[in-house]
Design a protein around this motif. Sequence first.
Motif, PDB file in Angstrom:
ATOM      1  N   TYR A 213       0.860  -1.181   0.000  1.00 25.20           N
ATOM      2  CA  TYR A 213       0.000   0.000   0.000  1.00 25.20           C
ATOM      3  C   TYR A 213       0.895   1.229   0.000  1.00 25.20           C
ATOM      4  CZ  TYR A 213      -4.423  -2.366   0.298  1.00 25.20           C
ATOM      5  OH  TYR A 213      -5.533  -3.115  -0.014  1.00 25.20           O
TER       6      TYR A 213
ATOM      7  N   GLU B 292      -0.026  -6.009   2.932  1.00 23.72           N
ATOM      8  CA  GLU B 292      -1.168  -5.790   2.036  1.00 23.72           C
ATOM      9  C   GLU B 292      -2.517  -6.153   2.644  1.00 23.72           C
ATOM     10  OE1 GLU B 292      -0.532  -6.928  -2.121  1.00 23.72           O
ATOM     11  OE2 GLU B 292       1.479  -7.549  -1.517  1.00 23.72           O
TER      12      GLU B 292
ATOM     13  N   GLY C 239      -4.662  -3.974   3.953  1.00 23.43           N
ATOM     14  CA  GLY C 239      -5.635  -2.946   3.625  1.00 23.43           C
ATOM     15  C   GLY C 239      -6.275  -2.256   4.811  1.00 23.43           C
TER      16      GLY C 239
ATOM     17  N   HIS D   2      -3.633   0.584  -2.729  1.00 26.05           N
ATOM     18  CA  HIS D   2      -2.736  -0.504  -3.092  1.00 26.05           C
ATOM     19  C   HIS D   2      -1.886  -0.008  -4.253  1.00 26.05           C
ATOM     20  CE1 HIS D   2      -1.304  -4.292  -4.753  1.00 26.05           C
ATOM     21  NE2 HIS D   2      -1.449  -4.750  -3.514  1.00 26.05           N
ATOM     22  N   GLU D   3      -0.651  -0.412  -4.290  1.00 28.97           N
ATOM     23  CA  GLU D   3       0.277   0.045  -5.329  1.00 28.97           C
ATOM     24  C   GLU D   3      -0.299  -0.081  -6.736  1.00 28.97           C
ATOM     25  OE1 GLU D   3       4.768  -1.078  -6.884  1.00 28.97           O
ATOM     26  OE2 GLU D   3       4.144  -1.659  -4.872  1.00 28.97           O
TER      27      GLU D   3
END
Length: 86
Positions: A3, A50, A52, A65-66
């Motif tokens: 993220y 990840e 979230g 998120h990337e």
Amino acid sequence: MAYVITEPCKGVKSTECVNVCPVNCIHPTPDEPDFPNVEQLYINPDECIECGACASVCPVNAIFHENDVPEQWREYIEINARYYRG
């Protein structure tokens, strides 16, 4: 992948994300000496799992998120990583 904290965090540095991160990968925290000297918070891309959790509590919708970082803020992927490289 990880993220990423983007531009809406600048000047805000709301710490809800720090409080919910299960792996403590968001820095600086309010008790770290760097906190007053930075414009925003940063997520360590090597430690992010990840989950979230951070994105769901961000009051300014600055965390993505990337893979989902909006085009206008894509440079923040590198900005977050650079913070941890020193």
